[in-house]
Design a protein around this motif. Structure first.
Motif, short mmCIF file in Angstrom:
data_model
loop_
_atom_site.label_atom_id
_atom_site.label_comp_id
_atom_site.label_asym_id
_atom_site.label_seq_id
_atom_site.Cartn_x
_atom_site.Cartn_y
_atom_site.Cartn_z
N VAL A 127 29.10 42.20 33.02
CA VAL A 127 30.56 42.06 33.07
C VAL A 127 31.03 40.75 33.71
CG1 VAL A 127 30.93 44.55 33.08
CG2 VAL A 127 30.69 43.32 35.26
N TYR A 179 35.40 46.15 25.68
CA TYR A 179 35.80 45.54 26.95
C TYR A 179 37.23 45.02 26.85
CZ TYR A 179 30.84 45.24 28.43
OH TYR A 179 29.54 45.50 28.80
N LEU A 221 34.88 41.16 32.75
CA LEU A 221 35.01 42.17 31.70
C LEU A 221 35.22 43.53 32.34
CD1 LEU A 221 32.12 41.06 29.32
CD2 LEU A 221 34.56 40.73 28.95
N THR A 229 29.49 39.47 19.17
CA THR A 229 30.78 39.93 19.66
C THR A 229 31.72 40.18 18.49
OG1 THR A 229 31.76 37.72 19.84
CG2 THR A 229 30.51 38.52 21.74
N VAL A 237 39.88 42.04 29.01
CA VAL A 237 39.92 40.90 29.93
C VAL A 237 41.38 40.59 30.22
CG1 VAL A 237 39.25 38.52 30.35
CG2 VAL A 237 37.84 39.95 28.87
#
Length: 226
Positions: free
Chosen positions: A161, A103, A137, A51, A105
């Motif tokens: 997700v 993504y 996500l 990530t 959030v």
């Protein structure tokens, strides 16, 4: 439905903060409020895949109880934020070049904090627990929904997700400034496994290693206090 839950939590938090500090007290205390906004840097610490943290925004509201006869103050607060991170992806199953899948959030957080007075009201060390509701996500670019997650064969980004929506965090940080203007920096760590819902996905049933990840967030905000 997810947005409805988020808005409902915001409404409940707002009422909670308002009524908690509308009560009369026999102590010689001074109530205060803070409004502000700033930036976040969000990531998920995990060994399951790679990530990269991203920058988002936050809005802050809190109510503070100033205890002049104590070495600390206390506050109830809430934050709304849109956070970003990216995961390595492949544009197609024939591609060999990793590209980031971006993504975002959404989070709603409520916290009860102690503020240790390092230099009176001008500098405090802040720490305490935080409850969080977050969305799953969401794609920053809907065109990446059909991309593939780099670390997993044939797993589409749109199937990757699911997050645990309710989480428990710990907060530590510093607040510095003068009577009406303060700057607050916080490090927020998630004690719960925010990736646990991925373990219920169909593609994860044949994986040897369970998904485990902890939220990591840096927040910097400018506050107006009154």
């Amino acid at each position: 439905m997810k947005n409805f839950k988020l808005y409902l939590l915001v409404a409940i938090c707002t009422l909670f903060v308002t009524f908690s500090f509308a009560q009369r007290s026999s102590y010689n205390i001074k109530n205060g409020f803070a409004l502000g906004g700033g930036f976040t840097q969000f990531n998920i610490n995990t060994d399951n895949f790679n990530t990269k943290s991203g920058t988002g925004w936050l809005a802050h509201m809190s109510a503070t109880v100033d205890l002049p006869h104590k070495w600390y103050n206390v506050s109830y607060g809430m934050q709304l934020s849109e956070n970003r991170l990216s995961i390595n992806g492949l544009a197609s199953n024939l591609s060999s070049n990793f590209e980031p899948i971006d993504y975002k959030v959404l989070t709603a957080q409520i916290a009860f904090l102690l503020h240790a007075k390092l230099a009176g009201p001008y500098l405090t060390l802040d720490f305490g627990p935080m409850l969080q509701y977050n969305s799953d996500l969401e794609f920053d670019d809907d065109g990446q929904e059909e991309w593939f997650i780099a670390e997993f064969d044939s797993v589409l980004a749109k199937d990757f997700v699911d997050l645990t929506n309710f989480n428990v965090n710990g907060v530590v940080g510093l607040t510095a400034g003068f009577e009406n203007f303060k700057v607050r920096g916080q490090y927020i760590y998630g004690f719960t496994n925010i990736l646990n819902d991925l373990n219920d996905a169909q593609f994860s049933q044949n994986l040897e290693k369970k998904f485990k990840g902890n939220q990591s967030m840096l927040a910097l905000a400018l506050l107006i206090t009154f």
